[in-house]
Design a protein around this motif. Structure first.
Motif, PDB file in Angstrom:
ATOM      1  N   ALA A   4      -5.699 -30.187 -54.610  1.00  0.00           N
ATOM      2  CA  ALA A   4      -6.957 -30.192 -54.737  1.00  0.00           C
ATOM      3  C   ALA A   4      -7.880 -29.172 -54.395  1.00  0.00           C
ATOM      4  N   GLU A   5      -7.588 -28.599 -53.053  1.00  0.00           N
ATOM      5  CA  GLU A   5      -8.296 -27.696 -52.343  1.00  0.00           C
ATOM      6  C   GLU A   5      -7.882 -26.336 -53.164  1.00  0.00           C
ATOM      7  N   ARG A   6      -6.550 -26.311 -53.468  1.00  0.00           N
ATOM      8  CA  ARG A   6      -6.004 -25.038 -54.233  1.00  0.00           C
ATOM      9  C   ARG A   6      -6.893 -24.959 -55.433  1.00  0.00           C
ATOM     10  N   LYS A   7      -7.209 -26.067 -56.304  1.00  0.00           N
ATOM     11  CA  LYS A   7      -7.715 -25.861 -57.541  1.00  0.00           C
ATOM     12  C   LYS A   7      -9.194 -25.364 -57.214  1.00  0.00           C
ATOM     13  N   VAL A   8      -9.774 -26.040 -56.112  1.00  0.00           N
ATOM     14  CA  VAL A   8     -11.301 -25.438 -56.038  1.00  0.00           C
ATOM     15  C   VAL A   8     -11.397 -24.045 -55.525  1.00  0.00           C
ATOM     16  N   VAL A   9     -10.423 -23.649 -54.729  1.00  0.00           N
ATOM     17  CA  VAL A   9     -10.482 -22.204 -54.184  1.00  0.00           C
ATOM     18  C   VAL A   9     -10.168 -21.281 -55.595  1.00  0.00           C
ATOM     19  N   VAL A  10      -9.291 -21.480 -56.277  1.00  0.00           N
ATOM     20  CA  VAL A  10      -8.884 -20.889 -57.427  1.00  0.00           C
ATOM     21  C   VAL A  10     -10.181 -20.681 -58.255  1.00  0.00           C
ATOM     22  N   ALA A  11     -10.681 -21.679 -58.618  1.00  0.00           N
ATOM     23  CA  ALA A  11     -11.873 -21.760 -59.432  1.00  0.00           C
ATOM     24  C   ALA A  11     -12.935 -20.928 -58.789  1.00  0.00           C
ATOM     25  N   TYR A  12     -13.446 -21.014 -57.594  1.00  0.00           N
ATOM     26  CA  TYR A  12     -14.398 -20.355 -57.010  1.00  0.00           C
ATOM     27  C   TYR A  12     -14.089 -18.689 -57.240  1.00  0.00           C
ATOM     28  N   LEU A  13     -12.789 -18.310 -57.068  1.00  0.00           N
ATOM     29  CA  LEU A  13     -12.411 -16.895 -57.006  1.00  0.00           C
ATOM     30  C   LEU A  13     -12.712 -16.453 -58.317  1.00  0.00           C
ATOM     31  N   ALA A  14     -11.986 -17.242 -59.310  1.00  0.00           N
ATOM     32  CA  ALA A  14     -12.017 -16.765 -60.736  1.00  0.00           C
ATOM     33  C   ALA A  14     -13.547 -16.549 -61.326  1.00  0.00           C
ATOM     34  N   THR A  15     -14.363 -17.345 -60.646  1.00  0.00           N
ATOM     35  CA  THR A  15     -15.821 -17.421 -61.192  1.00  0.00           C
ATOM     36  C   THR A  15     -16.417 -16.247 -60.628  1.00  0.00           C
ATOM     37  N   HIS A  16     -16.232 -15.886 -59.306  1.00  0.00           N
ATOM     38  CA  HIS A  16     -17.128 -15.052 -58.562  1.00  0.00           C
ATOM     39  C   HIS A  16     -16.484 -13.642 -58.572  1.00  0.00           C
ATOM     40  N   PHE A  17     -15.224 -13.736 -58.786  1.00  0.00           N
ATOM     41  CA  PHE A  17     -14.182 -12.429 -58.406  1.00  0.00           C
ATOM     42  C   PHE A  17     -13.112 -12.303 -59.378  1.00  0.00           C
ATOM     43  N   GLY A  18     -13.610 -12.812 -60.872  1.00  0.00           N
ATOM     44  CA  GLY A  18     -12.697 -12.638 -62.028  1.00  0.00           C
ATOM     45  C   GLY A  18     -12.951 -11.503 -62.762  1.00  0.00           C
ATOM     46  N   LYS A  19     -12.316 -11.229 -63.755  1.00  0.00           N
ATOM     47  CA  LYS A  19     -12.308  -9.847 -64.532  1.00  0.00           C
ATOM     48  C   LYS A  19     -13.521  -9.654 -65.211  1.00  0.00           C
ATOM     49  N   GLU A  20     -14.253 -10.883 -65.234  1.00  0.00           N
ATOM     50  CA  GLU A  20     -15.606 -10.567 -66.060  1.00  0.00           C
ATOM     51  C   GLU A  20     -16.687 -10.511 -65.111  1.00  0.00           C
ATOM     52  N   ALA A  21     -16.412 -11.021 -63.781  1.00  0.00           N
ATOM     53  CA  ALA A  21     -17.564 -11.058 -62.878  1.00  0.00           C
ATOM     54  C   ALA A  21     -18.023  -9.765 -62.379  1.00  0.00           C
ATOM     55  N   ALA A  22     -17.612  -8.814 -62.732  1.00  0.00           N
ATOM     56  CA  ALA A  22     -18.241  -7.307 -62.769  1.00  0.00           C
ATOM     57  C   ALA A  22     -19.213  -6.901 -63.549  1.00  0.00           C
ATOM     58  N   GLN A  23     -19.544  -7.822 -64.698  1.00  0.00           N
ATOM     59  CA  GLN A  23     -20.340  -7.663 -65.686  1.00  0.00           C
ATOM     60  C   GLN A  23     -21.556  -8.194 -65.237  1.00  0.00           C
ATOM     61  N   ALA A  24     -21.967  -7.740 -64.477  1.00  0.00           N
ATOM     62  CA  ALA A  24     -23.488  -8.172 -63.787  1.00  0.00           C
ATOM     63  C   ALA A  24     -24.543  -7.679 -64.780  1.00  0.00           C
ATOM     64  N   ALA A  25     -25.791  -8.386 -64.445  1.00  0.00           N
ATOM     65  CA  ALA A  25     -27.044  -7.975 -65.208  1.00  0.00           C
ATOM     66  C   ALA A  25     -27.223  -6.587 -64.581  1.00  0.00           C
ATOM     67  N   PRO A  26     -28.159  -5.789 -65.577  1.00  0.00           N
ATOM     68  CA  PRO A  26     -28.319  -4.754 -65.142  1.00  0.00           C
ATOM     69  C   PRO A  26     -29.254  -4.540 -63.912  1.00  0.00           C
ATOM     70  N   ALA A  27     -29.073  -3.701 -62.894  1.00  0.00           N
ATOM     71  CA  ALA A  27     -29.713  -3.444 -61.709  1.00  0.00           C
ATOM     72  C   ALA A  27     -30.923  -2.980 -61.834  1.00  0.00           C
ATOM     73  N   PRO A  28     -31.878  -3.594 -60.887  1.00  0.00           N
ATOM     74  CA  PRO A  28     -33.091  -3.139 -61.098  1.00  0.00           C
ATOM     75  C   PRO A  28     -33.347  -1.624 -60.498  1.00  0.00           C
ATOM     76  N   ALA A  29     -34.365  -0.930 -61.043  1.00  0.00           N
ATOM     77  CA  ALA A  29     -34.649   0.626 -60.732  1.00  0.00           C
ATOM     78  C   ALA A  29     -34.353   0.751 -59.250  1.00  0.00           C
ATOM     79  N   ASP A  30     -34.720   0.043 -58.409  1.00  0.00           N
ATOM     80  CA  ASP A  30     -34.765   0.489 -56.779  1.00  0.00           C
ATOM     81  C   ASP A  30     -33.196  -0.035 -56.262  1.00  0.00           C
ATOM     82  N   GLU A  31     -32.287  -0.537 -57.160  1.00  0.00           N
ATOM     83  CA  GLU A  31     -31.098  -0.991 -56.543  1.00  0.00           C
ATOM     84  C   GLU A  31     -30.104   0.004 -56.137  1.00  0.00           C
ATOM     85  N   GLY A  32     -30.321   1.261 -56.696  1.00  0.00           N
ATOM     86  CA  GLY A  32     -29.489   2.360 -56.238  1.00  0.00           C
ATOM     87  C   GLY A  32     -29.848   2.879 -54.903  1.00  0.00           C
ATOM     88  N   ALA A  33     -31.255   2.814 -54.796  1.00  0.00           N
ATOM     89  CA  ALA A  33     -31.339   3.018 -53.209  1.00  0.00           C
ATOM     90  C   ALA A  33     -30.844   1.969 -52.203  1.00  0.00           C
TER      91      ALA A  33
END
Length: 230
Positions: A76-105
Motif C-alpha cells: 500500500a505504501e509503495r503505491k502511495v510513494v509511486v503515485a506521489y513521485l509520478a505526480t510531482h517528478f513524472g515526465k510531465e511534471a517539468a511542464q510548469a506554468a510560465p515563470a513570472p518575470a522575476d523568477e529568473g532573478a
C-alpha cells in the motif's frame, strides 16, 4: 594551499550549493511526501529524487529496487510513494506554468554563490557569465547548449577571456523547464549582456523541455567542445 586543494574546495562548494537549493525548495506537498522523506532519504539525499523525471512505471521500478535493497515499504505504501513521485517528478511534471518575470532573478540566487551577483565569477575558480554568455549564444549551437549546462552541469577544463577554469559545476535538473528558461533569460539580459546580443529571442519552457535529457557533466562538456569554444 595547493591548486588541487583549491579545486577540491571549489567543487565541494558547488555541490553544497546544489544540495542547498534542493533542500530550500523541499518536496512538494501531497499524499506520500512524508513517506518519501522518511523512507527514501535513509539511503540517499532528496536531490536523487528531484533530479529525475520518470514515468509511473519507471518510478515503480526504482521503488521496487529500493525495497529490494532494504527499504521498508509495504504494498500500500509503495503505491502511495509511486503515485506521489509520478505526480510531482513524472515526465510531465517539468511542464510548469510560465515563470513570472522575476523568477529568473530568484533562481539565479542559487548561482551567484559561484558566478557572483554581478556575473563576474571568481577568476580561476568560477567563470564569468557577463560577456561570456553572449559569446556562447553567438556560436553555432550555443543556444541549445546553454540549457544543457544548467540541467546537466559541466566538468572539464575551459578558458574564458584568457583565464583557465576547471571547477565542476553541479547539475540543476530539479529546476522546472520554466525556471531554466527564466534564469537563462535573466543572465542574457543582465550585466551588459543584452547589449552584446543581437535579436535575442527569450527562452521558453517549451524550448527547454524539448532539449531536456539526462546528461552527465562530462557529456555536457563534450557538447561544449563542438561549439569551438575553449
Amino acid at each position: 594551499m595547493g591548486s588541487s586543494r583549491v579545486k577540491w574546495l571549489a567543487a565541494a562548494a558547488g555541490a553544497a550549493l546544489a544540495l542547498a537549493w534542493v533542500m530550500a525548495q523541499g518536496l512538494p506537498q501531497g499524499e506520500g511526501k512524508a513517506l518519501v522523506e522518511q523512507r527514501c532519504s535513509v539511503c540517499h539525499g532528496l536531490e536523487v529524487i528531484t533530479s529525475n523525471r520518470l514515468s509511473a512505471a519507471e518510478w515503480d521500478a526504482v521503488v521496487g529496487s529500493m525495497i529490494g535493497n532494504g527499504a521498508r515499504l509495504d504494498d500500500a505504501e509503495r503505491k502511495v510513494v509511486v503515485a506521489y513521485l509520478a505526480t510531482h517528478f513524472g515526465k510531465e511534471a517539468a511542464q510548469a506554468a510560465p515563470a513570472p518575470a522575476d523568477e529568473g532573478a530568484k533562481v539565479y540566487a542559487a548561482c551567484q554563490g559561484c558566478h557572483q551577483a554581478n556575473g563576474a565569477g571568481v577568476p580561476g575558480a568560477f567563470p564569468p557569465l557577463a560577456r561570456h554568455v553572449p559569446a556562447i549564444l553567438a556560436a553555432p549551437g550555443g543556444r541549445a547548449y546553454l540549457p544543457l549546462v544548467v540541467l546537466g552541469g559541466l566538468q572539464g577544463p575551459i578558458e574564458v577571456e584568457g583565464v583557465a577554469y576547471n571547477t565542476p559545476m553541479p547539475a540543476f535538473a530539479s529546476l522546472s523547464d520554466a525556471q531554466v528558461a527564466a534564469v537563462l533569460n535573466h543572465v542574457a539580459s543582465s550585466w551588459g549582456n543584452a547589449a552584446l546580443l543581437k535579436d535575442f529571442k527569450p527562452y521558453t519552457a517549451e524550448e527547454v523541455r524539448a532539449l531536456r535529457r539526462p546528461l552527465t557533466p562530462q557529456q555536457v562538456y563534450a557538447q561544449r567542445a563542438k561549439l569551438g569554444l575553449k
